[in-house]
Design an enzyme around this catalytic site. Structure first.
Site, short mmCIF file in Angstrom:
data_model
loop_
_atom_site.label_atom_id
_atom_site.label_comp_id
_atom_site.label_asym_id
_atom_site.label_seq_id
_atom_site.Cartn_x
_atom_site.Cartn_y
_atom_site.Cartn_z
N GLU A 70 45.26 56.62 39.12
CA GLU A 70 44.39 57.77 38.93
C GLU A 70 43.22 57.49 37.98
O GLU A 70 42.29 58.30 37.88
CB GLU A 70 45.21 58.96 38.41
N GLU A 97 65.71 45.71 39.01
CA GLU A 97 65.48 45.93 37.58
C GLU A 97 66.36 45.03 36.70
O GLU A 97 66.14 44.95 35.49
CB GLU A 97 65.72 47.39 37.22
#
Length: 273
Positions: free
Chosen positions: A81, A112
């Protein structure tokens, strides 16, 4: 004092399945209201990290977010953004998620848990000591993120972290740790809830404050935003009309579209005046 995962502690609420919908929503909202209070307590830590990022970026560096699961996705959202909001180039703020882009939409099992992969992923972007890397993990224990920050420290790369447990291993690996302790989740262990909200709030604060420091905001306006749709063009035209005291909408729109941004349009108008 031993490390305690508050994010994994039992919810304050029992038998959620017996609640009415109104009770579920009310109690989630009640818990959510505690998040901004927790964020407020760590503003001094956020301030230190923002200052470090701004210094590096003013000198030509980049900002990286790294995480797994929800944390990784939140970093990617914030990074993605920045170009449309502040008009900065793609690649100035970069989000990296364990498991690669496929993990944005679908969980990649055990990604992860790889302590070495985070640094490998950073190397694809040629990360250097000019940059800043922020590790994001609600638990503060994610090996992918911790391993990356530890290697960054060895290589002289400034690091920050955002987690939701006090005294987390991730914090020990970061130069500028931020711990927003929001307490147990409404659904036990579901850190996409309060912890995710806390991380989102902190990311908003970091990127917005940094971009203001970089001169990407004027007054309270997004004068460098990309004109990528009609809504943003209309917003830009109104900014320009206010800034230059223009009364004709189409005149301001023509000036804006030719210049490509509010800031450039103001500069061009000033030259003509």
């Amino acid at each position: 004092m031993s490390f305690v995962r508050v994010t994994e502690q039992t919810s304050h609420y029992r038998h959620l399945e017996k609640m009415t919908v109104a009770e579920i929503l009310t109690n989630i909202n009640k818990e959510d209201q505690t998040v901004p209070q927790a964020v407020a307590k760590v503003i001094p830590q956020i301030e230190k990290l923002v200052a470090a990022i701004a210094d590096k970026m003013l000198a030509g560096g980049r900002l990286f977010y790294m995480g797994a699961g929800t944390s990784g996705r939140l970093g990617i959202v914030d990074a993605s953004e920045c170009p449309p909001t502040f008009g900065v180039p793609h690649g100035l703020v970069i989000g990296i998620i364990a498991g690669g882009d496929a993990a944005i939409r679908k969980a990649v099992e055990f990604a992860e848990d790889d302590r070495e992969q985070g640094w490998k992923d950073l190397q694809e972007f040629n990360v250097t000591e000019k940059d800043v890397v922020i590790g994001i993990a609600a638990s503060g224990t994610t090996p992918y993120v911790i391993g990356a920050l530890q290697k960054c420290r060895q290589e002289g790369v400034v690091t920050g972290s955002i987690c939701c447990n006090a005294g987390a291993p991730l914090s020990a690996a970061a130069d500028y740790p931020i711990e927003v302790v929001v307490g147990p989740e409404f659904v036990t262990g579901s850190t996409r809830m309060k912890s995710g909200t806390a991380q989102k709030l902190v990311l908003n604060m970091i990127s917005t404050a940094v971009m203001i420091q970089l001169g990407r905001v004027e007054d309270n306006k997004m004068v460098n935003m990309q004109l990528s749709n009609d809504k943003l063009v209309d917003r830009g035209v109104k900014m320009l009309m206010e800034k230059l005291q223009l009364s004709e909408y189409e005149t301001a729109k023509d000036l804006l579209l030719k210049a490509g941004s509010v800031r450039k349009a103001v500069e061009e108008y000033s030259k003509m005046a």
